[in-house]
Design a protein around this motif. Sequence first.
Motif, short mmCIF file in Angstrom:
data_model
loop_
_atom_site.label_atom_id
_atom_site.label_comp_id
_atom_site.label_asym_id
_atom_site.label_seq_id
_atom_site.Cartn_x
_atom_site.Cartn_y
_atom_site.Cartn_z
N PRO A 1 -15.51 111.94 67.53
CA PRO A 1 -15.02 111.70 68.90
C PRO A 1 -13.61 111.13 68.95
O PRO A 1 -12.80 111.56 69.78
N LEU A 2 -13.29 110.18 68.06
CA LEU A 2 -11.96 109.59 68.06
C LEU A 2 -10.91 110.62 67.64
O LEU A 2 -9.83 110.71 68.25
N THR A 3 -11.23 111.41 66.62
CA THR A 3 -10.29 112.43 66.15
C THR A 3 -10.04 113.47 67.24
O THR A 3 -8.89 113.87 67.48
N GLU B 1 -6.37 114.32 69.13
CA GLU B 1 -5.79 115.66 69.17
C GLU B 1 -5.54 116.11 70.60
O GLU B 1 -4.49 116.68 70.91
N ALA B 2 -6.52 115.85 71.49
CA ALA B 2 -6.36 116.24 72.89
C ALA B 2 -5.23 115.46 73.56
O ALA B 2 -4.47 116.02 74.35
N GLU C 1 -1.96 116.95 75.45
CA GLU C 1 -1.78 116.71 76.88
C GLU C 1 -0.46 116.02 77.18
O GLU C 1 0.23 116.37 78.16
N PHE C 2 -0.09 115.04 76.36
CA PHE C 2 1.10 114.23 76.66
C PHE C 2 2.32 114.61 75.84
O PHE C 2 3.39 114.02 76.01
N ARG D 1 -1.09 108.49 67.01
CA ARG D 1 -1.68 108.32 65.68
C ARG D 1 -2.59 107.10 65.64
O ARG D 1 -2.36 106.11 66.33
N TYR D 2 -3.60 107.20 64.78
CA TYR D 2 -4.52 106.08 64.57
C TYR D 2 -4.26 105.47 63.20
O TYR D 2 -4.28 106.17 62.18
N LEU D 3 -4.01 104.16 63.17
CA LEU D 3 -3.83 103.41 61.93
C LEU D 3 -5.03 102.51 61.73
O LEU D 3 -5.25 101.58 62.50
N GLN D 4 -5.83 102.82 60.70
CA GLN D 4 -7.08 102.11 60.49
C GLN D 4 -6.89 100.90 59.58
O GLN D 4 -6.38 101.03 58.46
#
Length: 402
Positions: free
Chosen positions: A64-66, A70-71, A75-76, A81-84
């Motif tokens: 879900p997060l990935t 991407e969406a 859209e924008f 990006r996600y930094l874990q």
Amino acid sequence: MLKAVILIGGPQKGTRFRPLSFEVPKPLFPVAGVPMIQHHIEACAQVPGMQEILLIGFYQPDEPLTQFLEAAQQEFNLPVRYLQEFAPLGTGGGLYHFRDQILAGSPEAFFVLNADVCSDFPLSAMLEAHRRQRHPFLLLGTTANRTQSLNYGCIVENPQTHEVRAERGLGGPECPRDVFQNRRQHTIGEDSPGLWPGAGTIRLEQDVFSALAGQGQIYVHLTDGIWSQIKSAGSALYASRLYLSRYQDTHPERLAKHTPGGPWIRGNVYIHPTAKVAPSAVLGPNVSIGKGVTVGEGVRLRESIVLHGATLQEHTCVLHSIVGWGSTVGRWARVEGTPNDPNPNDPRARMDSESLFKDGKLLPAITILGCRVRIPAEVLILNSIVLPHKELSRSFTNQIIL
């Protein structure tokens, strides 16, 4: 060049957002029809010069997060990006740990926002104020009443210069603010004078801001716009109301309109295009209906969120409640909660963090149905929390149904 950082946290034991956080990470919970952090991303994307949006947290990068990331990028038309984090690092630890990624490209400035906040996010106004008189930190502040100041802490400003002179009794992430921080003077860097020996847990509020208050480093930008924390399901329902009201100006296309032959719409209502709503249903005010939801004939919905794939059979009544993913409410059943809204007679009142219990008893609050709950026909579920995958056989009042 500008950047934005959204602190999304991660799963925690005893979270007040359960059972809803069992199904999706809290930042992806739908508020007014879209994931909670989409409101943040939309606000950041509207700032001229925004080049990148970074999410920092310790959720696993699941499907879900990935998919959301991407969406959002499509859209924008911005890198999102996600930094874990390798472990929970606190509200400032993630900024320190990922400082190289945040400062890559030498941004003029960057915003830092907490994901569990509902706001109209006046970022352009903050940027303009920062450019007029540059300071290392500019905080977004909202006026609090005495009770909130005593319970959650507050900042004290110089009314002439707007410098933050002191921070009193800050309780961590519940403090009413988001943060704007300037370029390379990022106080939590390696050259910070004797504050932290390494990149462990750093609390931005206590460890950074409290230490710098009164030193000409931190200033406040007051807003009289909407602001609320989103710490629990009850506050998510309140935040949905605030965002739905904003759609009148920002996204009128998201609000349902009353049309001949369609359901009766009262006030601000969001209906996903894939939802099926019977013409005799009465919806609103402040209702959000998710993807693939079925609303039967004669249904009454008010001050509620109905999530993906749920079914409300004929003549059900749902008030001040959240109906979970794939749940079913039987015919002529009533699902009702008790709102815990701010005092309407106090213009400074904000949504408080609700306590579930007092003197060993469950306090009246909104009703929450977890995912795939089945409510039989002609029963009453009042002020109760129903955990996922439960099939009830009778009425319940003031219960947590495990």
